[in-house]
Design a protein around this motif. Structure first.
Motif, PDB file in Angstrom:
ATOM      1  N   ASN A  30       0.803  -1.207   0.000  1.00  0.00           N
ATOM      2  CA  ASN A  30       0.000   0.000   0.000  1.00  0.00           C
ATOM      3  C   ASN A  30       0.847   1.273   0.000  1.00  0.00           C
ATOM      4  OD1 ASN A  30      -2.914  -0.931   0.296  1.00  0.00           O
ATOM      5  ND2 ASN A  30      -1.899  -2.105   1.884  1.00  0.00           N
ATOM      6  N   ARG A  32       2.216   2.892   2.293  1.00  0.00           N
ATOM      7  CA  ARG A  32       1.614   3.791   3.271  1.00  0.00           C
ATOM      8  C   ARG A  32       2.668   4.648   3.948  1.00  0.00           C
ATOM      9  NH1 ARG A  32       0.087   3.289   8.650  1.00  0.00           N
ATOM     10  NH2 ARG A  32       0.495   1.073   8.758  1.00  0.00           N
ATOM     11  N   ILE A  86      -9.919   7.931  -6.641  1.00  0.00           N
ATOM     12  CA  ILE A  86      -9.263   7.169  -5.579  1.00  0.00           C
ATOM     13  C   ILE A  86      -7.766   6.998  -5.819  1.00  0.00           C
ATOM     14  CG2 ILE A  86      -9.852   4.945  -6.641  1.00  0.00           C
ATOM     15  CD1 ILE A  86      -9.437   5.797  -2.870  1.00  0.00           C
ATOM     16  N   TYR A  89      -5.974   9.953  -4.420  1.00  0.00           N
ATOM     17  CA  TYR A  89      -6.036   9.959  -2.940  1.00  0.00           C
ATOM     18  C   TYR A  89      -5.012   8.982  -2.358  1.00  0.00           C
ATOM     19  CZ  TYR A  89     -10.206  12.894  -2.427  1.00  0.00           C
ATOM     20  OH  TYR A  89     -11.084  13.952  -2.405  1.00  0.00           O
ATOM     21  N   VAL A  90      -4.851   7.838  -2.999  1.00  0.00           N
ATOM     22  CA  VAL A  90      -3.882   6.846  -2.521  1.00  0.00           C
ATOM     23  C   VAL A  90      -2.458   7.348  -2.754  1.00  0.00           C
ATOM     24  CG1 VAL A  90      -2.975   4.521  -2.888  1.00  0.00           C
ATOM     25  CG2 VAL A  90      -5.445   4.892  -2.770  1.00  0.00           C
ATOM     26  N   ARG A  91      -2.199   7.911  -3.927  1.00  0.00           N
ATOM     27  CA  ARG A  91      -0.843   8.430  -4.231  1.00  0.00           C
ATOM     28  C   ARG A  91      -0.428   9.500  -3.234  1.00  0.00           C
ATOM     29  NH1 ARG A  91      -2.586   7.669  -9.535  1.00  0.00           N
ATOM     30  NH2 ARG A  91      -3.415   9.798  -9.673  1.00  0.00           N
ATOM     31  N   SER A  93      -1.385   9.635  -0.169  1.00  0.00           N
ATOM     32  CA  SER A  93      -1.476   9.054   1.174  1.00  0.00           C
ATOM     33  C   SER A  93      -2.605   9.662   2.005  1.00  0.00           C
ATOM     34  CB  SER A  93      -0.139   9.182   1.922  1.00  0.00           C
ATOM     35  OG  SER A  93       0.868   8.493   1.238  1.00  0.00           O
ATOM     36  N   LEU A  95      -5.758   8.416   1.611  1.00  0.00           N
ATOM     37  CA  LEU A  95      -6.462   7.180   1.918  1.00  0.00           C
ATOM     38  C   LEU A  95      -5.546   5.989   1.674  1.00  0.00           C
ATOM     39  CD1 LEU A  95      -9.963   7.845   0.283  1.00  0.00           C
ATOM     40  CD2 LEU A  95      -9.462   7.777   2.738  1.00  0.00           C
ATOM     41  N   VAL A  96      -5.769   4.922   2.420  1.00  0.00           N
ATOM     42  CA  VAL A  96      -4.984   3.693   2.315  1.00  0.00           C
ATOM     43  C   VAL A  96      -5.947   2.532   2.072  1.00  0.00           C
ATOM     44  CG1 VAL A  96      -3.428   2.112   3.530  1.00  0.00           C
ATOM     45  CG2 VAL A  96      -3.239   4.582   3.892  1.00  0.00           C
ATOM     46  N   GLU A  97      -5.587   1.654   1.146  1.00  0.00           N
ATOM     47  CA  GLU A  97      -6.427   0.484   0.903  1.00  0.00           C
ATOM     48  C   GLU A  97      -6.285  -0.504   2.059  1.00  0.00           C
ATOM     49  OE1 GLU A  97      -5.591  -1.713  -2.647  1.00  0.00           O
ATOM     50  OE2 GLU A  97      -7.454  -2.873  -2.505  1.00  0.00           O
ATOM     51  N   TYR A 115     -11.207   1.446   2.064  1.00  0.00           N
ATOM     52  CA  TYR A 115     -10.208   2.500   2.231  1.00  0.00           C
ATOM     53  C   TYR A 115     -10.486   3.266   3.523  1.00  0.00           C
ATOM     54  CZ  TYR A 115      -8.828   1.659  -2.583  1.00  0.00           C
ATOM     55  OH  TYR A 115      -8.377   1.056  -3.742  1.00  0.00           O
TER      56      TYR A 115
END
Length: 239
Positions: A30, A32, A86, A89-91, A93, A95-97, A115
């Protein structure tokens, strides 16, 4: 007897090594980046003041207030919006899967997305670790708890209000700070079966009561949905 003891020790060590390796892979997968706050004491440094309690009965408006303060600035309106945004948002950080791992299992998610904000993922992992420790301390069999709901879009939430009388359009689930843990059934690790066990419910409840005393989160036991509804408490940075 000696051989059996040695065998149990070896099995325990093997599981611990596998658990560590799997969680390391989970975090790397992830990518993270979790902000670390030294000496974080939510009793004194929570973004929103919180009082210690042994009861899991925090009201929905308190969950919502914390979620709006610490979670997404703006909920995803539609499922299409979520799908389109999404990745960004993940890139960043934000949100985290959340994925299955040795600590917990995701139940079929029909009205939410796997997420959460980084602090909520850290909390989920801590609950998982402490639940495992409680099972070992009581010499119970090894189980994983099951997560039934995480981040929702407004479209998801609107559909729920038509099916679930407990649901409201003003939900902490919209902000990525909140998740539900089932106390109805658990995943037994050695045979991958789903079971309902009194002792596992008690072990999980004991962990959550202790962590609520520590002001780690807000929680309410939802009896109709057979779950613990949990919202992370976030510490403000200490200068």
């Amino acid at each position: 007897m000696i051989l059996n003891t040695k065998k149990r020790v070896l099995i325990g060590l093997s599981f611990a090594m596998l658990l560590g390796a799997t969680l390391t892979f989970y975090n790397l997968k992830n990518k993270r980046i979790t902000p670390k706050i030294e000496n974080c004491d939510p009793v004194h440094f929570a973004n929103i003041p919180i009082a210690s309690s042994k009861k899991l009965n925090d009201k929905n408006d308190i969950h919502l207030f914390n979620a709006q303060k610490n979670g997404l600035r703006k909920p995803f309106v539609t499922n299409a919006d979520f799908d389109a945004e999404i990745g960004d948002y993940v890139r960043r950080s934000i949100l985290v899967e959340v994925v299955d791992n040795p600590l917990y299992q995701l139940k079929n998610l029909t009205s939410s997305r796997p997420y959460l904000i980084p602090e909520a993922v850290d909390l989920l992992n801590e609950i998982g670790y402490r639940f495992q420790e409680q099972l070992k301390e009581k010499k119970y069999k090894n189980y994983r708890f099951r997560i039934t709901s995480l981040l929702r879009t407004e479209e998801d939430q609107n559909k729920l209000t038509h099916r679930n009388s407990n649901a409201t359009m003003h939900s902490a689930h919209l902000y990525g700070t909140t998740f539900d843990i089932s106390y109805k059934d658990f995943c037994r690790v050695d045979n991958d079966s789903i079971e309902s066990r009194y002792e596992t419910v008690q072990a999980l409840t004991n962990v959550l009561v202790k962590m609520r005393e520590e002001c780690k989160f807000l929680a309410v036991r939802e009896r109709k949905q057979s779950c613990f509804h949990i919202t992370v408490v976030v510490c403000r940075a200490i200068k």
